[in-house]
Motif scaffolding. Structure first.
Motif, PDB file in Angstrom:
ATOM      1  N   ILE A 141      -1.078  17.528 -11.728  1.00 22.53           N
ATOM      2  CA  ILE A 141      -1.394  18.862 -11.213  1.00 22.53           C
ATOM      3  C   ILE A 141      -0.412  19.891 -11.779  1.00 22.53           C
ATOM      4  O   ILE A 141      -0.805  21.003 -12.167  1.00 22.53           O
ATOM      5  CB  ILE A 141      -1.369  18.854  -9.670  1.00 22.53           C
ATOM      6  N   ASP A 142       0.879  19.542 -11.833  1.00 22.18           N
ATOM      7  CA  ASP A 142       1.885  20.457 -12.393  1.00 22.18           C
ATOM      8  C   ASP A 142       1.558  20.789 -13.848  1.00 22.18           C
ATOM      9  O   ASP A 142       1.681  21.944 -14.282  1.00 22.18           O
ATOM     10  CB  ASP A 142       3.274  19.823 -12.296  1.00 22.18           C
ATOM     11  N   LYS A 143       1.133  19.762 -14.592  1.00 22.52           N
ATOM     12  CA  LYS A 143       0.766  19.981 -15.992  1.00 22.52           C
ATOM     13  C   LYS A 143      -0.447  20.904 -16.082  1.00 22.52           C
ATOM     14  O   LYS A 143      -0.493  21.815 -16.929  1.00 22.52           O
ATOM     15  CB  LYS A 143       0.460  18.636 -16.651  1.00 22.52           C
ATOM     16  N   ALA A 144      -1.434  20.688 -15.202  1.00 25.02           N
ATOM     17  CA  ALA A 144      -2.638  21.528 -15.189  1.00 25.02           C
ATOM     18  C   ALA A 144      -2.294  22.974 -14.838  1.00 25.02           C
ATOM     19  O   ALA A 144      -2.895  23.918 -15.380  1.00 25.02           O
ATOM     20  CB  ALA A 144      -3.653  20.960 -14.202  1.00 25.02           C
ATOM     21  N   ARG A 145      -1.308  23.180 -13.951  1.00 21.26           N
ATOM     22  CA  ARG A 145      -0.923  24.541 -13.557  1.00 21.26           C
ATOM     23  C   ARG A 145      -0.285  25.295 -14.721  1.00 21.26           C
ATOM     24  O   ARG A 145      -0.516  26.500 -14.892  1.00 21.26           O
ATOM     25  CB  ARG A 145       0.030  24.486 -12.364  1.00 21.26           C
ATOM     26  N   GLU A 175       2.807  10.593  -6.744  1.00 23.12           N
ATOM     27  CA  GLU A 175       3.756  11.137  -7.725  1.00 23.12           C
ATOM     28  C   GLU A 175       3.066  11.393  -9.061  1.00 23.12           C
ATOM     29  O   GLU A 175       3.271  12.438  -9.699  1.00 23.12           O
ATOM     30  CB  GLU A 175       4.910  10.144  -7.906  1.00 23.12           C
ATOM     31  N   SER A 176       2.212  10.448  -9.481  1.00 28.28           N
ATOM     32  CA  SER A 176       1.484  10.605 -10.743  1.00 28.28           C
ATOM     33  C   SER A 176       0.504  11.769 -10.667  1.00 28.28           C
ATOM     34  O   SER A 176       0.396  12.576 -11.605  1.00 28.28           O
ATOM     35  CB  SER A 176       0.739   9.302 -11.065  1.00 28.28           C
ATOM     36  N   GLU A 177      -0.223  11.870  -9.534  1.00 29.76           N
ATOM     37  CA  GLU A 177      -1.185  12.957  -9.372  1.00 29.76           C
ATOM     38  C   GLU A 177      -0.480  14.306  -9.348  1.00 29.76           C
ATOM     39  O   GLU A 177      -0.980  15.290  -9.900  1.00 29.76           O
ATOM     40  CB  GLU A 177      -1.987  12.755  -8.086  1.00 29.76           C
ATOM     41  N   GLN A 178       0.681  14.357  -8.704  1.00 27.09           N
ATOM     42  CA  GLN A 178       1.417  15.620  -8.622  1.00 27.09           C
ATOM     43  C   GLN A 178       1.876  16.064 -10.009  1.00 27.09           C
ATOM     44  O   GLN A 178       1.818  17.255 -10.343  1.00 27.09           O
ATOM     45  CB  GLN A 178       2.619  15.475  -7.688  1.00 27.09           C
ATOM     46  N   ALA A 179       2.309  15.101 -10.821  1.00 29.95           N
ATOM     47  CA  ALA A 179       2.719  15.425 -12.186  1.00 29.95           C
ATOM     48  C   ALA A 179       1.533  15.967 -12.985  1.00 29.95           C
ATOM     49  O   ALA A 179       1.666  16.919 -13.772  1.00 29.95           O
ATOM     50  CB  ALA A 179       3.295  14.176 -12.868  1.00 29.95           C
ATOM     51  N   TYR A 214       0.833  -1.211   0.000  1.00 35.39           N
ATOM     52  CA  TYR A 214       0.000   0.000   0.000  1.00 35.39           C
ATOM     53  C   TYR A 214       0.863   1.255   0.000  1.00 35.39           C
ATOM     54  O   TYR A 214       0.608   2.204  -0.763  1.00 35.39           O
ATOM     55  CB  TYR A 214      -0.929  -0.028   1.215  1.00 35.39           C
ATOM     56  N   MET A 215       1.901   1.281   0.849  1.00 41.76           N
ATOM     57  CA  MET A 215       2.772   2.450   0.925  1.00 41.76           C
ATOM     58  C   MET A 215       3.468   2.712  -0.408  1.00 41.76           C
ATOM     59  O   MET A 215       3.582   3.856  -0.852  1.00 41.76           O
ATOM     60  CB  MET A 215       3.806   2.254   2.041  1.00 41.76           C
ATOM     61  N   GLU A 216       3.936   1.646  -1.058  1.00 42.60           N
ATOM     62  CA  GLU A 216       4.622   1.785  -2.347  1.00 42.60           C
ATOM     63  C   GLU A 216       3.662   2.293  -3.419  1.00 42.60           C
ATOM     64  O   GLU A 216       3.983   3.221  -4.176  1.00 42.60           O
ATOM     65  CB  GLU A 216       5.213   0.446  -2.772  1.00 42.60           C
ATOM     66  N   LYS A 217       2.461   1.670  -3.469  1.00 44.91           N
ATOM     67  CA  LYS A 217       1.489   2.053  -4.504  1.00 44.91           C
ATOM     68  C   LYS A 217       0.961   3.463  -4.268  1.00 44.91           C
ATOM     69  O   LYS A 217       0.718   4.223  -5.224  1.00 44.91           O
ATOM     70  CB  LYS A 217       0.323   1.055  -4.518  1.00 44.91           C
ATOM     71  N   LYS A 218       0.791   3.837  -3.005  1.00 50.30           N
ATOM     72  CA  LYS A 218       0.304   5.182  -2.712  1.00 50.30           C
ATOM     73  C   LYS A 218       1.341   6.222  -3.130  1.00 50.30           C
ATOM     74  O   LYS A 218       0.991   7.271  -3.697  1.00 50.30           O
ATOM     75  CB  LYS A 218      -0.008   5.322  -1.221  1.00 50.30           C
ATOM     76  N   ALA A 219       2.605   5.952  -2.847  1.00 47.87           N
ATOM     77  CA  ALA A 219       3.671   6.890  -3.232  1.00 47.87           C
ATOM     78  C   ALA A 219       3.679   7.084  -4.744  1.00 47.87           C
ATOM     79  O   ALA A 219       3.831   8.211  -5.242  1.00 47.87           O
ATOM     80  CB  ALA A 219       5.023   6.370  -2.750  1.00 47.87           C
ATOM     81  N   ALA A 220       3.496   5.980  -5.486  1.00 44.36           N
ATOM     82  CA  ALA A 220       3.460   6.070  -6.954  1.00 44.36           C
ATOM     83  C   ALA A 220       2.243   6.865  -7.414  1.00 44.36           C
ATOM     84  O   ALA A 220       2.329   7.678  -8.350  1.00 44.36           O
ATOM     85  CB  ALA A 220       3.441   4.669  -7.556  1.00 44.36           C
ATOM     86  N   ARG A 221       1.095   6.642  -6.743  1.00 41.54           N
ATOM     87  CA  ARG A 221      -0.120   7.376  -7.120  1.00 41.54           C
ATOM     88  C   ARG A 221       0.049   8.871  -6.870  1.00 41.54           C
ATOM     89  O   ARG A 221      -0.323   9.702  -7.720  1.00 41.54           O
ATOM     90  CB  ARG A 221      -1.307   6.843  -6.311  1.00 41.54           C
ATOM     91  N   GLU A 261      -8.707  25.040 -13.963  1.00 38.18           N
ATOM     92  CA  GLU A 261      -8.453  25.794 -12.732  1.00 38.18           C
ATOM     93  C   GLU A 261      -8.654  24.901 -11.505  1.00 38.18           C
ATOM     94  O   GLU A 261      -7.847  24.928 -10.563  1.00 38.18           O
ATOM     95  CB  GLU A 261      -9.396  26.988 -12.659  1.00 38.18           C
ATOM     96  N   ALA A 262      -9.725  24.118 -11.526  1.00 40.42           N
ATOM     97  CA  ALA A 262      -9.996  23.236 -10.375  1.00 40.42           C
ATOM     98  C   ALA A 262      -8.876  22.217 -10.201  1.00 40.42           C
ATOM     99  O   ALA A 262      -8.436  21.951  -9.072  1.00 40.42           O
ATOM    100  CB  ALA A 262     -11.335  22.524 -10.571  1.00 40.42           C
ATOM    101  N   ARG A 263      -8.388  21.654 -11.321  1.00 37.41           N
ATOM    102  CA  ARG A 263      -7.294  20.669 -11.228  1.00 37.41           C
ATOM    103  C   ARG A 263      -6.001  21.327 -10.766  1.00 37.41           C
ATOM    104  O   ARG A 263      -5.247  20.758  -9.974  1.00 37.41           O
ATOM    105  CB  ARG A 263      -7.070  19.984 -12.588  1.00 37.41           C
ATOM    106  N   ALA A 264      -5.743  22.528 -11.247  1.00 30.54           N
ATOM    107  CA  ALA A 264      -4.493  23.219 -10.933  1.00 30.54           C
ATOM    108  C   ALA A 264      -4.421  23.637  -9.464  1.00 30.54           C
ATOM    109  O   ALA A 264      -3.324  23.741  -8.898  1.00 30.54           O
ATOM    110  CB  ALA A 264      -4.336  24.454 -11.824  1.00 30.54           C
ATOM    111  N   LYS A 265      -5.560  23.861  -8.842  1.00 31.59           N
ATOM    112  CA  LYS A 265      -5.572  24.343  -7.460  1.00 31.59           C
ATOM    113  C   LYS A 265      -5.694  23.219  -6.421  1.00 31.59           C
ATOM    114  O   LYS A 265      -5.858  23.483  -5.235  1.00 31.59           O
ATOM    115  CB  LYS A 265      -6.717  25.344  -7.275  1.00 31.59           C
ATOM    116  N   GLN A 266      -5.597  21.983  -6.908  1.00 32.61           N
ATOM    117  CA  GLN A 266      -5.607  20.861  -5.970  1.00 32.61           C
ATOM    118  C   GLN A 266      -4.338  20.874  -5.117  1.00 32.61           C
ATOM    119  O   GLN A 266      -3.275  21.276  -5.572  1.00 32.61           O
ATOM    120  CB  GLN A 266      -5.664  19.525  -6.728  1.00 32.61           C
ATOM    121  N   ARG A 267      -4.469  20.391  -3.877  1.00 29.27           N
ATOM    122  CA  ARG A 267      -3.313  20.230  -2.993  1.00 29.27           C
ATOM    123  C   ARG A 267      -3.260  18.779  -2.529  1.00 29.27           C
ATOM    124  O   ARG A 267      -4.246  18.232  -2.070  1.00 29.27           O
ATOM    125  CB  ARG A 267      -3.420  21.135  -1.758  1.00 29.27           C
TER     126      ARG A 267
END
Length: 627
Positions: free
Chosen positions: A255-259, A249-253, A240-247, A291-297
């Motif tokens: 969000i960066d693209k959306a920004r 990282e993917s979500e952050q990428a 779970y810890m490994e898969k969550k870290a990968a998820r 905008e909604a995707r870019a402002k996610q935290r």
């Protein structure tokens, strides 16, 4: 068999959404762990599935033949009845017969015992009664005539757990058991027994727990509630810890693209003409989605905090020939120990052997009967007790923290404000203005821990710190303590927490005896099992020596059935295989392996020991029946 289906479930408290539009299925035999931060809806979801609460939106279907049993954190009893009456509240004839039998035995009423035995024989209730005895014995529930209103919090929790396990054992086979923090207030032996019991019973299970060893031993799937969504992970906690870290990282990428896209679209929005075409309106609609995707935290809490700890002098604490008793009960018998800088000591033992009393004596909160306790002049205790927050009047979270200090000094210079410190401990800005009375039990525990650390202690005493803390908060606490430079003394039944943080143990063995064991909890349990095996071998040898050489003729032995012969043949193959696996694990643990691998191997070694004990006993029984 399909047990439960949920589609589009949504639930909020006031304007605060807990989860939104989540869907899932539960099938027979599933064993699922539900994890999340405190206050985001774990207990609420269990109550919805049990029918105690309703969702704001969505559909829930439970198979008509399925019984849903819920074990809650705060048990509900009929306060006017005793323990026996609360546990055996069912009106079914078998449950009634067992209740009458237990009541007669408890009161030592000969006539009532005879009548109860006759009724038990008539109903064939003895098999179930033996299971009841096992549950009550393992959970240390003996005074069945006691009023539940007189019980402590831990006793109430164990009685509630016993009632739940007895009820599901009695119900028909299609039962879904939901448990909310079942290991709180259980000692380690009880937790290990519960692991084995739940695996043997083969129940369908939805479990909320912070105990990661318990989670891995019982569950094979993890559901996480986070940011109003549900994420599903197959496998154990490490996976779970490994898969969550990968998820993340993917979500952050994403969000960066959306920004990046948001910055471009924002510039276009500012320059767009007043006359809007169909094409421009479509782009405007898309802008708000971006905008909604870019402002996610994404909050992946990992506490990085170098505290400016109060200076720790050369003299820490010396305890010389310390004695303590309560009447006939001995807590300490000539205890000697000199603490050193940076020590990390775990304190373990059964409930009631005096662990909390020892902590109080160490801090001068309770006097010893005799002996000396010399505390260094520079020692500042930080005491996380089981009593919880000390609140004189209701106030907001931020006000409560500021009543201790306005800021928190850092080791490398500078400081954190009370608000910044609260954020590190997962109190979002909007949560900081919540009244203390509105916090969940876990949030109050987190705040209690925060206020202790805010005072910069150099000798931390943590008495069951993991009770009611969620897994994200535990990760924050573990990361902090792993870097902490002062002394740490931990009383905990959380084996994972202890293995990660302590380097030796004070083992309270009863009658005032305290063993200083050089190692963590898993290493202690392996050593303990080896000692038990040696003692058993000595006992068997002594019995063989004492036994007479000539024996009277034994009664005729019962012949094995075909099924029993097959079982005997299978055991003859399984026992050598388990012994070989045990030998292999022992060799691996002697090598240079990681902490995670030691943990896995230790868990498997415990399973093998239990299997060997069970299968060897059965092999002996079948052997004696053979001609």
């Amino acid at each position: 068999m399909h047990y439960v289906s949920a589609e589009g479930l949504t639930k909020s408290f006031g304007v605060t959404p807990l989860f939104r539009n989540i869907s899932f299925h539960i099938n027979e035999g599933d064993k699922i762990a539900l994890i999340a931060r405190n206050g985001v809806g774990k207990s609420t979801l269990l109550k919805i599935l049990s029918g105690k609460e309703t969702p704001d939106e969505g559909k829930l279907w439970v198979h008509k033949d399925v019984t849903v049993a819920l074990f809650e954190q705060d048990p509900h009893f009929d306060e006017n009845k005793n323990v026996l009456e609360n546990i055996f509240s069912s009106s079914h004839p078998v449950m009634k017969a067992i209740s009458n039998y237990e009541d007669a035995v408890e009161q030592n009423n000969g006539d009532a015992i005879a009548d109860a035995i006759a009724k038990m024989d008539e109903l064939g209730a003895w098999d179930f009664e033996s299971k009841v005895q096992q549950i009550l014995g393992k959970l240390n529930i003996h005074h069945l005539q006691s009023q539940v209103s007189t019980l402590s919090g831990g006793q109430r929790k164990r009685v509630s757990l016993a009632k739940t396990l007895i009820d599901i054992g009695f119900e028909h086979k299609h039962t879904m058991l939901m448990m909310d923090e079942p290991t709180n207030h259980l000692d380690v032996e009880m937790i290990e027994w519960l692991e084995h019991y739940l695996n043997q019973e083969n129940v369908t299970l939805l479990l909320v727990t912070h105990d990661r060893y318990f989670l891995d031993a019982v569950c094979d799937e993890i559901w996480e509630l986070e940011r109003e969504n549900m994420y599903v992970y197959k496998g154990d906690y490490e996976n779970y810890m490994e898969k969550k870290a990968a998820r993340i990282e993917s979500e952050q990428a994403s969000i960066d693209k959306a920004r990046n896209e948001y910055r471009k679209e924002l510039e276009w929005m500012r320059k767009q003409p007043k006359a809007r075409t169909t094409k421009s309106k479509s782009r405007i609609d898309n802008f708000y989605d971006v905008e909604a995707r870019a402002k996610q935290r994404i909050e992946d809490a990992q506490l990085q905090l170098q505290m400016k700890m109060s200076r720790l002098g050369g003299k820490i604490i010396e305890m010389k020939k310390v004695y303590k008793s309560y009447g006939d009960k001995t807590i300490l018998k000539g205890f000697d120990y000199t603490f050193s800088k940076g020590e990390r000591i775990g304190v373990i033992g059964k409930n009631g052997v005096g662990k909390s009393t020892f902590l109080n004596i160490l801090q001068g909160l309770e006097p010893a009967d005799s002996g000396k306790i010399n505390v260094g002049d520079t020692i500042i205790f930080g005491n996380f007790s089981q009593q919880g927050l000390e609140i004189k009047e209701d106030m907001r979270v931020i006000e409560y923290v500021k009543s201790f200090a306005e800021s928190f000094p850092l080791a490398r210079g500078g400081s954190l404000s009370a608000a910044q410190f609260l954020e590190l401990f997962l109190f979002a800005p909007e949560k900081q203005y919540t009244y203390l009375s509105a916090l969940s039990g876990g949030e109050k525990k987190r705040l209690q821990l925060l206020t202790i650390l805010f005072r910069n202690p150099n000798f931390l005493i943590l008495d069951e710190p993991t009770n009611d803390l969620d897994l994200p908060t535990l990760a924050v606490l573990e990361n902090f303590l792993s870097e902490y430079q002062g002394c740490v003394l931990i009383v905990s039944h959380d084996r994972y927490f202890m293995d990660r943080l302590v380097d030796h143990l004070f083992v309270f063995e009863g009658e005032g005896e305290v063993r200083d064991f050089p190692g963590n909890y898993t290493q202690y349990r392996l050593w303990q099992k080896e000692e038990e095996k040696k003692q058993q071998a000595i006992t068997v040898k002594a019995e063989e020596t004492v036994a007479p050489k000539t024996q009277t003729s034994a009664p005729a032995k019962k012949k094995l059935s075909y099924k029993e012969k097959r079982e005997f043949e299978d055991l003859e193959k399984e026992l050598p295989a388990l012994e070989e696996e045990k030998k292999t694990i022992t060799e691996k643990m002697g090598g240079n392996i990681s902490f995670e691998e030691i943990t896995k191997l230790g868990n498997r070694m415990s399973e093998i020991e239990n299997l060997l004990a069970e299968k060897e006993m059965r092999w002996l029984e079948l052997s004696e029946m053979m001609e």
